[in-house]
Scaffold this motif. Structure first.
Motif, PDB file in Angstrom:
ATOM      1  N   ARG A   1      -7.126  23.266   2.900  1.00  0.00           N
ATOM      2  CA  ARG A   1      -8.025  23.128   1.750  1.00  0.00           C
ATOM      3  C   ARG A   1      -9.104  22.089   2.005  1.00  0.00           C
ATOM      4  O   ARG A   1     -10.260  22.270   1.619  1.00  0.00           O
ATOM      5  CB  ARG A   1      -7.219  22.723   0.515  1.00  0.00           C
ATOM      6  N   THR A   2      -8.724  20.992   2.645  1.00  0.00           N
ATOM      7  CA  THR A   2      -9.695  19.921   2.895  1.00  0.00           C
ATOM      8  C   THR A   2     -10.766  20.380   3.873  1.00  0.00           C
ATOM      9  O   THR A   2     -11.959  20.131   3.671  1.00  0.00           O
ATOM     10  CB  THR A   2      -8.973  18.672   3.428  1.00  0.00           C
ATOM     11  N   PHE A   3     -10.341  21.083   4.917  1.00  0.00           N
ATOM     12  CA  PHE A   3     -11.327  21.661   5.838  1.00  0.00           C
ATOM     13  C   PHE A   3     -12.289  22.576   5.071  1.00  0.00           C
ATOM     14  O   PHE A   3     -13.501  22.496   5.225  1.00  0.00           O
ATOM     15  CB  PHE A   3     -10.619  22.459   6.943  1.00  0.00           C
ATOM     16  N   THR A   4     -11.693  23.444   4.249  1.00  0.00           N
ATOM     17  CA  THR A   4     -12.518  24.398   3.497  1.00  0.00           C
ATOM     18  C   THR A   4     -13.508  23.667   2.595  1.00  0.00           C
ATOM     19  O   THR A   4     -14.678  24.043   2.497  1.00  0.00           O
ATOM     20  CB  THR A   4     -11.620  25.311   2.647  1.00  0.00           C
ATOM     21  N   LYS A   5     -13.035  22.623   1.941  1.00  0.00           N
ATOM     22  CA  LYS A   5     -13.915  21.863   1.059  1.00  0.00           C
ATOM     23  C   LYS A   5     -15.077  21.256   1.858  1.00  0.00           C
ATOM     24  O   LYS A   5     -16.240  21.334   1.443  1.00  0.00           O
ATOM     25  CB  LYS A   5     -13.131  20.740   0.367  1.00  0.00           C
ATOM     26  N   LEU A   6     -14.757  20.662   3.014  1.00  0.00           N
ATOM     27  CA  LEU A   6     -15.804  20.068   3.841  1.00  0.00           C
ATOM     28  C   LEU A   6     -16.790  21.141   4.318  1.00  0.00           C
ATOM     29  O   LEU A   6     -17.979  20.883   4.461  1.00  0.00           O
ATOM     30  CB  LEU A   6     -15.189  19.336   5.045  1.00  0.00           C
ATOM     31  N   GLU A   7     -16.278  22.348   4.543  1.00  0.00           N
ATOM     32  CA  GLU A   7     -17.172  23.430   4.967  1.00  0.00           C
ATOM     33  C   GLU A   7     -18.071  23.858   3.803  1.00  0.00           C
ATOM     34  O   GLU A   7     -19.276  24.057   3.982  1.00  0.00           O
ATOM     35  CB  GLU A   7     -16.354  24.620   5.474  1.00  0.00           C
ATOM     36  N   ARG A   8     -17.485  23.999   2.614  1.00  0.00           N
ATOM     37  CA  ARG A   8     -18.286  24.350   1.437  1.00  0.00           C
ATOM     38  C   ARG A   8     -19.396  23.319   1.215  1.00  0.00           C
ATOM     39  O   ARG A   8     -20.498  23.659   0.818  1.00  0.00           O
ATOM     40  CB  ARG A   8     -17.390  24.405   0.183  1.00  0.00           C
ATOM     41  N   ASP A   9     -19.052  22.028   1.464  1.00  0.00           N
ATOM     42  CA  ASP A   9     -20.037  20.953   1.282  1.00  0.00           C
ATOM     43  C   ASP A   9     -21.027  20.881   2.440  1.00  0.00           C
ATOM     44  O   ASP A   9     -21.817  19.934   2.516  1.00  0.00           O
ATOM     45  CB  ASP A   9     -19.318  19.595   1.142  1.00  0.00           C
ATOM     46  N   ARG A  10     -20.942  21.842   3.367  1.00  0.00           N
ATOM     47  CA  ARG A  10     -21.864  21.899   4.513  1.00  0.00           C
ATOM     48  C   ARG A  10     -21.759  20.655   5.405  1.00  0.00           C
ATOM     49  O   ARG A  10     -22.744  20.198   5.982  1.00  0.00           O
ATOM     50  CB  ARG A  10     -23.319  22.063   4.059  1.00  0.00           C
TER      51      ARG A  10
ATOM     52  N   LEU B   1      -4.311   4.524   7.739  1.00  0.00           N
ATOM     53  CA  LEU B   1      -4.642   5.894   7.356  1.00  0.00           C
ATOM     54  C   LEU B   1      -3.518   6.525   6.547  1.00  0.00           C
ATOM     55  O   LEU B   1      -3.733   7.103   5.485  1.00  0.00           O
ATOM     56  CB  LEU B   1      -4.925   6.718   8.614  1.00  0.00           C
ATOM     57  N   LEU B   2      -2.291   6.403   7.054  1.00  0.00           N
ATOM     58  CA  LEU B   2      -1.154   7.054   6.403  1.00  0.00           C
ATOM     59  C   LEU B   2      -0.841   6.426   5.045  1.00  0.00           C
ATOM     60  O   LEU B   2      -0.466   7.118   4.106  1.00  0.00           O
ATOM     61  CB  LEU B   2       0.076   6.985   7.302  1.00  0.00           C
ATOM     62  N   GLY B   3      -0.992   5.105   4.974  1.00  0.00           N
ATOM     63  CA  GLY B   3      -0.564   4.426   3.755  1.00  0.00           C
ATOM     64  C   GLY B   3      -1.614   4.342   2.675  1.00  0.00           C
ATOM     65  O   GLY B   3      -1.282   4.273   1.493  1.00  0.00           O
ATOM     66  N   ARG B   4      -2.891   4.389   3.057  1.00  0.00           N
ATOM     67  CA  ARG B   4      -3.915   4.000   2.093  1.00  0.00           C
ATOM     68  C   ARG B   4      -5.096   4.930   1.956  1.00  0.00           C
ATOM     69  O   ARG B   4      -6.028   4.620   1.227  1.00  0.00           O
ATOM     70  CB  ARG B   4      -4.421   2.593   2.450  1.00  0.00           C
ATOM     71  N   ARG B   5      -5.086   6.051   2.657  1.00  0.00           N
ATOM     72  CA  ARG B   5      -6.272   6.892   2.593  1.00  0.00           C
ATOM     73  C   ARG B   5      -5.977   8.232   1.928  1.00  0.00           C
ATOM     74  O   ARG B   5      -4.862   8.748   1.982  1.00  0.00           O
ATOM     75  CB  ARG B   5      -6.842   7.108   3.988  1.00  0.00           C
ATOM     76  N   SER B   6      -7.023   8.807   1.320  1.00  0.00           N
ATOM     77  CA  SER B   6      -6.913  10.109   0.661  1.00  0.00           C
ATOM     78  C   SER B   6      -6.924  11.213   1.712  1.00  0.00           C
ATOM     79  O   SER B   6      -7.259  10.990   2.869  1.00  0.00           O
ATOM     80  CB  SER B   6      -8.080  10.308  -0.287  1.00  0.00           C
ATOM     81  N   ALA B   7      -6.569  12.408   1.275  1.00  0.00           N
ATOM     82  CA  ALA B   7      -6.516  13.552   2.178  1.00  0.00           C
ATOM     83  C   ALA B   7      -7.866  13.753   2.869  1.00  0.00           C
ATOM     84  O   ALA B   7      -7.929  13.960   4.088  1.00  0.00           O
ATOM     85  CB  ALA B   7      -6.122  14.809   1.413  1.00  0.00           C
ATOM     86  N   GLU B   8      -8.929  13.683   2.100  1.00  0.00           N
ATOM     87  CA  GLU B   8     -10.258  13.919   2.673  1.00  0.00           C
ATOM     88  C   GLU B   8     -10.583  12.843   3.725  1.00  0.00           C
ATOM     89  O   GLU B   8     -11.078  13.157   4.810  1.00  0.00           O
ATOM     90  CB  GLU B   8     -11.309  13.911   1.561  1.00  0.00           C
ATOM     91  N   GLU B   9     -10.279  11.593   3.406  1.00  0.00           N
ATOM     92  CA  GLU B   9     -10.513  10.517   4.368  1.00  0.00           C
ATOM     93  C   GLU B   9      -9.653  10.694   5.613  1.00  0.00           C
ATOM     94  O   GLU B   9     -10.104  10.440   6.736  1.00  0.00           O
ATOM     95  CB  GLU B   9     -10.201   9.163   3.730  1.00  0.00           C
ATOM     96  N   LYS B  10      -8.425  11.125   5.408  1.00  0.00           N
ATOM     97  CA  LYS B  10      -7.535  11.335   6.549  1.00  0.00           C
ATOM     98  C   LYS B  10      -8.119  12.370   7.495  1.00  0.00           C
ATOM     99  O   LYS B  10      -8.191  12.160   8.713  1.00  0.00           O
ATOM    100  CB  LYS B  10      -6.151  11.789   6.065  1.00  0.00           C
ATOM    101  N   VAL B  11      -8.523  13.489   6.941  1.00  0.00           N
ATOM    102  CA  VAL B  11      -9.044  14.571   7.779  1.00  0.00           C
ATOM    103  C   VAL B  11     -10.324  14.122   8.488  1.00  0.00           C
ATOM    104  O   VAL B  11     -10.489  14.350   9.697  1.00  0.00           O
ATOM    105  CB  VAL B  11      -9.298  15.836   6.929  1.00  0.00           C
ATOM    106  N   ALA B  12     -11.208  13.459   7.762  1.00  0.00           N
ATOM    107  CA  ALA B  12     -12.461  12.998   8.368  1.00  0.00           C
ATOM    108  C   ALA B  12     -12.175  11.993   9.482  1.00  0.00           C
ATOM    109  O   ALA B  12     -12.757  12.070  10.572  1.00  0.00           O
ATOM    110  CB  ALA B  12     -13.358  12.376   7.305  1.00  0.00           C
ATOM    111  N   THR B  13     -11.266  11.064   9.213  1.00  0.00           N
ATOM    112  CA  THR B  13     -10.927  10.056  10.218  1.00  0.00           C
ATOM    113  C   THR B  13     -10.333  10.707  11.461  1.00  0.00           C
ATOM    114  O   THR B  13     -10.637  10.317  12.590  1.00  0.00           O
ATOM    115  CB  THR B  13      -9.921   9.047   9.630  1.00  0.00           C
ATOM    116  N   PHE B  14      -9.500  11.705  11.219  1.00  0.00           N
ATOM    117  CA  PHE B  14      -8.922  12.428  12.351  1.00  0.00           C
ATOM    118  C   PHE B  14     -10.007  13.088  13.189  1.00  0.00           C
ATOM    119  O   PHE B  14     -10.020  12.971  14.423  1.00  0.00           O
ATOM    120  CB  PHE B  14      -7.928  13.477  11.846  1.00  0.00           C
ATOM    121  N   LEU B  15     -10.940  13.767  12.546  1.00  0.00           N
ATOM    122  CA  LEU B  15     -12.003  14.464  13.273  1.00  0.00           C
ATOM    123  C   LEU B  15     -12.832  13.492  14.100  1.00  0.00           C
ATOM    124  O   LEU B  15     -13.106  13.736  15.276  1.00  0.00           O
ATOM    125  CB  LEU B  15     -12.910  15.215  12.289  1.00  0.00           C
ATOM    126  N   ILE B  16     -13.210  12.374  13.489  1.00  0.00           N
ATOM    127  CA  ILE B  16     -14.035  11.396  14.202  1.00  0.00           C
ATOM    128  C   ILE B  16     -13.256  10.771  15.356  1.00  0.00           C
ATOM    129  O   ILE B  16     -13.760  10.654  16.470  1.00  0.00           O
ATOM    130  CB  ILE B  16     -14.534  10.304  13.230  1.00  0.00           C
TER     131      ILE B  16
END
Lengths: 238, 238
Positions: free
Chosen positions: B206-215, B153-168
């Motif tokens: 910002r990533t949370f906000t983006k995910l919220e905007r995307d419903r 996660l830390l080495g190879r994932r984007s911010a959006e993937e990181k946040v999603a992976t964390f949530l799951i």
DNA sequence: CGGTACATTGAGAGATATCAACAGGCGTGG
DNA sequence: CCACGCCTGTTGATATCTCTCAATGTACCG
């Protein structure tokens, strides 16, 4: 990722007592009687450069004690992105896993010799040996600690710090096996280093070049010479 | 990082047999007699929000079994950069270390109850208990595997993937303790999440906000609701 | 000697960090 | 009960580090 034609040595293997990596490995916890018992369980196996010893998601059938050579341990994302979670050196013990499948892949960087144990037989061997279980714990906890250090590196350090930290860490690991040296052999490719540090190959290359321009290191074929170890250490500590 | 006035409970602690986290913890491997023995070794201790249970570089004096609450486990670089190496939940066992000093700090996120064991006494207790040592191994290996996942996660994932992976990942951990739910409580701060994912607080926000905007999610005070769990899971798997 | 794989270098793009302002909640105290 | 201040979180503008894409260089091997 070639598949190996498993080359088992003729049964006259070197006895465990004379094993070159014994004191670095798991087996350091065993007494002579136990070593003799273990001798019947382990088989020496050779792997050629870039052969895969085991792969992510594969069923775990064995434990492995690395005798000679270097291996890369890595995880792949579905889209091919790779993170190297560690490099294995002689004495390292592989195959401990919570699940029935490998959680990462392992392949040989250069020729490799491994002492392989059947999973079931080895599990039976250690089952009631508290001193050996404690030793395994010790190794697992040490690895966990290294993993945590690496998380800090991946999450919070700059490219230059990453490269410096890698050089110092690798030098120290090799030093523990073969004594200190200013020239650090790098058997792995730039791509391997990049995938270990969470960088691209270009950034690794540029960072090496920058350190060389700054007269901190010297880039040699297959190795790096630390011209100013203190500077590298400072970058790694920062 | 306040220092705790250690609040030891009156000696009538709940017996280990009735411990709410027993089946999730180390102690699941113990029989009734052993549990009774262990009862004399553990003391329940409370910590208030943001109190430090133990700190990096401190001598290790105890083992800890988390009973209630959430803790953050983190490492600091000399210049103050922080990497959270994990969050601890009830049932998690802390204090295993290869060296005599803690390699990371642990403090309470919200009020916390811990079952604390003297290091020496606990070491004596487990010394010859092979089944318990195997259980400790299992826990250590599982943690190592999680650490390796986190490296990817830390080495190879984007911010959006990181946040999603964390949530799951966080949802699943909580789910294992208290059953599945669509709304994921987030007791930790945005800064904690950022330091866990190797991001800045602004990027997390910002990533949370983006995910919220995307419903895909709904941002609630102290929690996140997964409007489209499949989308989040897809991002986390990618 | 040519081919191939690996490494280096350059130019430009893009993701995330940084710096700065603002909003909202909460406890405190008037 | 309301006003204030503080802390946390959000949003915006800009900077910067690292990535991406592309070309060039270099070593090894048949």
């Amino acid at each position: 990722m070639k598949i190996s034609l498993v080359a088992v040595e003729p049964n006259e293997q070197q006895p465990c007592v004379d094993c070159s990596v014994r004191q670095f490995s798991l087996c350091a916890a065993l007494d002579r009687a136990e070593l003799r018992e273990l001798e019947h369980l382990g088989r020496h196996v050779h792997f050629a450069t870039c052969e895969t010893v085991f792969a992510q998601e594969e069923m775990t059938t064995s434990f492995y004690n690395l005798l000679e050579g270097v291996m890369r341990l890595y995880k792949l994302l579905p889209d091919g992105r790779r993170q190297i979670v560690g490099f294995a050196l002689p004495g390292d013990f592989l195959g401990m896993t919570a699940s029935a499948r490998h959680s990462f892949s392992a392949d040989a960087i250069g020729p490799v010799t491994i002492c392989r144990f059947s999973r079931a037989a080895f599990a039976r061997f250690i089952e009631d040996k508290a001193h050996l279980l404690r030793r395994i714990n010790e190794l697992a906890v040490r690895e966990l600690s290294q993993a945590q250090d690496h998380m800090v590196l991946l999450g919070r350090r700059s490219a230059e710090e990453k490269v410096a930290t890698f050089l110092i860490g690798w030098r120290d690991r090799l030093g523990r096996l073969s004594g200190p040296a200013k020239t650090v052999p790098l058997p792995m490719s730039r791509q391997d280093i990049a995938d270990y540090l969470g960088l691209t190959i270009e950034t690794v290359s540029r960072t090496f070049t920058k350190l060389e321009r700054d007269r901190v290191i010297d880039i040699l074929p297959g190795s790096i010479s630390l011209l100013d170890p203190a500077r590298v250490e400072a970058l790694a500590a920062a």
